[in-house]
Scaffold this motif. Structure first.
Motif, PDB file in Angstrom:
ATOM      1  N   LYS A  65       0.831  -1.211   0.000  1.00  0.00           N
ATOM      2  CA  LYS A  65       0.000   0.000   0.000  1.00  0.00           C
ATOM      3  C   LYS A  65       0.862   1.256   0.000  1.00  0.00           C
ATOM      4  N   VAL A  66       1.972   1.229   0.727  1.00  0.00           N
ATOM      5  CA  VAL A  66       2.882   2.383   0.736  1.00  0.00           C
ATOM      6  C   VAL A  66       3.465   2.591  -0.659  1.00  0.00           C
ATOM      7  N   VAL A  67       3.899   1.502  -1.289  1.00  0.00           N
ATOM      8  CA  VAL A  67       4.467   1.601  -2.643  1.00  0.00           C
ATOM      9  C   VAL A  67       3.398   2.076  -3.630  1.00  0.00           C
ATOM     10  N   GLY A  68       2.164   1.625  -3.453  1.00  0.00           N
ATOM     11  CA  GLY A  68       1.086   2.001  -4.366  1.00  0.00           C
ATOM     12  C   GLY A  68       0.454   3.350  -4.076  1.00  0.00           C
ATOM     13  N   GLU A  69       0.785   3.925  -2.935  1.00  0.00           N
ATOM     14  CA  GLU A  69       0.154   5.178  -2.515  1.00  0.00           C
ATOM     15  C   GLU A  69       0.215   6.312  -3.545  1.00  0.00           C
ATOM     16  N   PRO A  70       1.353   6.548  -4.190  1.00  0.00           N
ATOM     17  CA  PRO A  70       1.387   7.648  -5.174  1.00  0.00           C
ATOM     18  C   PRO A  70       0.400   7.453  -6.328  1.00  0.00           C
ATOM     19  N   PHE A  71       0.032   6.193  -6.575  1.00  0.00           N
ATOM     20  CA  PHE A  71      -0.814   5.864  -7.718  1.00  0.00           C
ATOM     21  C   PHE A  71      -2.282   5.711  -7.335  1.00  0.00           C
ATOM     22  N   SER A  72      -2.605   6.003  -6.070  1.00  0.00           N
ATOM     23  CA  SER A  72      -3.963   5.777  -5.596  1.00  0.00           C
ATOM     24  C   SER A  72      -4.746   7.057  -5.310  1.00  0.00           C
ATOM     25  N   THR A  73      -4.149   8.195  -5.552  1.00  0.00           N
ATOM     26  CA  THR A  73      -4.843   9.455  -5.298  1.00  0.00           C
ATOM     27  C   THR A  73      -4.745  10.371  -6.509  1.00  0.00           C
ATOM     28  N   ASP A  74      -5.816  11.088  -6.759  1.00  0.00           N
ATOM     29  CA  ASP A  74      -5.803  12.043  -7.873  1.00  0.00           C
ATOM     30  C   ASP A  74      -5.001  13.297  -7.536  1.00  0.00           C
ATOM     31  N   GLU A  75      -4.741  13.495  -6.258  1.00  0.00           N
ATOM     32  CA  GLU A  75      -3.949  14.652  -5.825  1.00  0.00           C
ATOM     33  C   GLU A  75      -2.478  14.441  -6.172  1.00  0.00           C
ATOM     34  N   PRO A  76      -1.758  15.514  -6.485  1.00  0.00           N
ATOM     35  CA  PRO A  76      -0.318  15.364  -6.694  1.00  0.00           C
ATOM     36  C   PRO A  76       0.337  14.775  -5.443  1.00  0.00           C
ATOM     37  N   TYR A  77       1.226  13.846  -5.637  1.00  0.00           N
ATOM     38  CA  TYR A  77       1.878  13.132  -4.539  1.00  0.00           C
ATOM     39  C   TYR A  77       3.179  13.828  -4.177  1.00  0.00           C
ATOM     40  N   ASP A  78       3.336  14.169  -2.904  1.00  0.00           N
ATOM     41  CA  ASP A  78       4.527  14.843  -2.403  1.00  0.00           C
ATOM     42  C   ASP A  78       5.496  13.793  -1.874  1.00  0.00           C
ATOM     43  N   PHE A  79       6.545  13.522  -2.623  1.00  0.00           N
ATOM     44  CA  PHE A  79       7.481  12.461  -2.271  1.00  0.00           C
ATOM     45  C   PHE A  79       8.313  12.786  -1.039  1.00  0.00           C
ATOM     46  N   VAL A  80       8.471  14.071  -0.713  1.00  0.00           N
ATOM     47  CA  VAL A  80       9.208  14.442   0.492  1.00  0.00           C
ATOM     48  C   VAL A  80       8.316  14.288   1.718  1.00  0.00           C
ATOM     49  N   GLU A  81       7.134  14.841   1.650  1.00  0.00           N
ATOM     50  CA  GLU A  81       6.213  14.789   2.793  1.00  0.00           C
ATOM     51  C   GLU A  81       5.849  13.362   3.168  1.00  0.00           C
ATOM     52  N   LYS A  82       5.627  12.511   2.180  1.00  0.00           N
ATOM     53  CA  LYS A  82       5.168  11.142   2.441  1.00  0.00           C
ATOM     54  C   LYS A  82       6.299  10.203   2.850  1.00  0.00           C
ATOM     55  N   ALA A  83       7.515  10.425   2.341  1.00  0.00           N
ATOM     56  CA  ALA A  83       8.702   9.632   2.701  1.00  0.00           C
ATOM     57  C   ALA A  83       8.399   8.127   2.777  1.00  0.00           C
ATOM     58  N   ALA A  84       7.938   7.574   1.685  1.00  0.00           N
ATOM     59  CA  ALA A  84       7.547   6.158   1.640  1.00  0.00           C
ATOM     60  C   ALA A  84       8.682   5.230   2.041  1.00  0.00           C
ATOM     61  N   TYR A  85       9.897   5.548   1.644  1.00  0.00           N
ATOM     62  CA  TYR A  85      11.018   4.662   1.939  1.00  0.00           C
ATOM     63  C   TYR A  85      11.216   4.495   3.448  1.00  0.00           C
TER      64      TYR A  85
END
Length: 146
Positions: A65-85
């Protein structure tokens, strides 16, 4: 010369069509929160054996789900704020303790590609509408298979 050159050992390994199709389905399942499809496809892809503990299944589904998170929302995904890694990193102890089968060979190349892309986006302070890009790829792929 200006530009970005990223090379990761193994990241150029070709993924089989079957593996790629199943992985696309897993990522699509993240958008709908369909835990059972994530588990079923993960078993088919040999990420899981089907005999895992509930703790391992929870950790695996959370990581996906974390890996798929950027692809699950229509909102622009903030890679810094979310820090999936960082969030996936916290699950590694569970994987080390509860994994009963090694992940498929192809997953190593895929994980290198994805982690490299996520880290690069993080370093570039990227905010990207990923879902429309994923949807276009998914729809194109599924239309070719019909």
């Amino acid at each position: 010369s200006s530009g970005i050159n990223a090379e990761y050992g193994g990241a150029t390994l070709e993924l089989s069509e079957d593996f790629s199709d199943n992985y696309l389905q897993v990522i699509r399942s993240c958008a709908t929160g369909d835990r059972q499809t994530i588990i079923d496809a993960s078993i088919k892809m040999e990420f899981l054996s089907g005999y895992e503990s509930e703790v391992m299944l929870d950790a695996h589904c959370e990581a996906i789900k974390v890996v798929g998170e950027p692809f699950s929302t229509d909102e622009p995904y903030d890679f810094v704020e979310k820090a999936a890694y960082k969030r996936v990193g916290k699950l590694l102890e569970v994987f080390a303790k509860h994994r009963i089968t090694p992940p498929p060979e192809e997953s190593y190349a895929l994980n290198r590609k994805l982690s490299g892309a996520f880290l690069l986006c993080n370093k570039l302070n990227a905010v990207i509408p990923c879902k429309p890009l994923f949807d276009a790829v998914y729809d194109h792929k599924m239309s070719r298979d019909d």
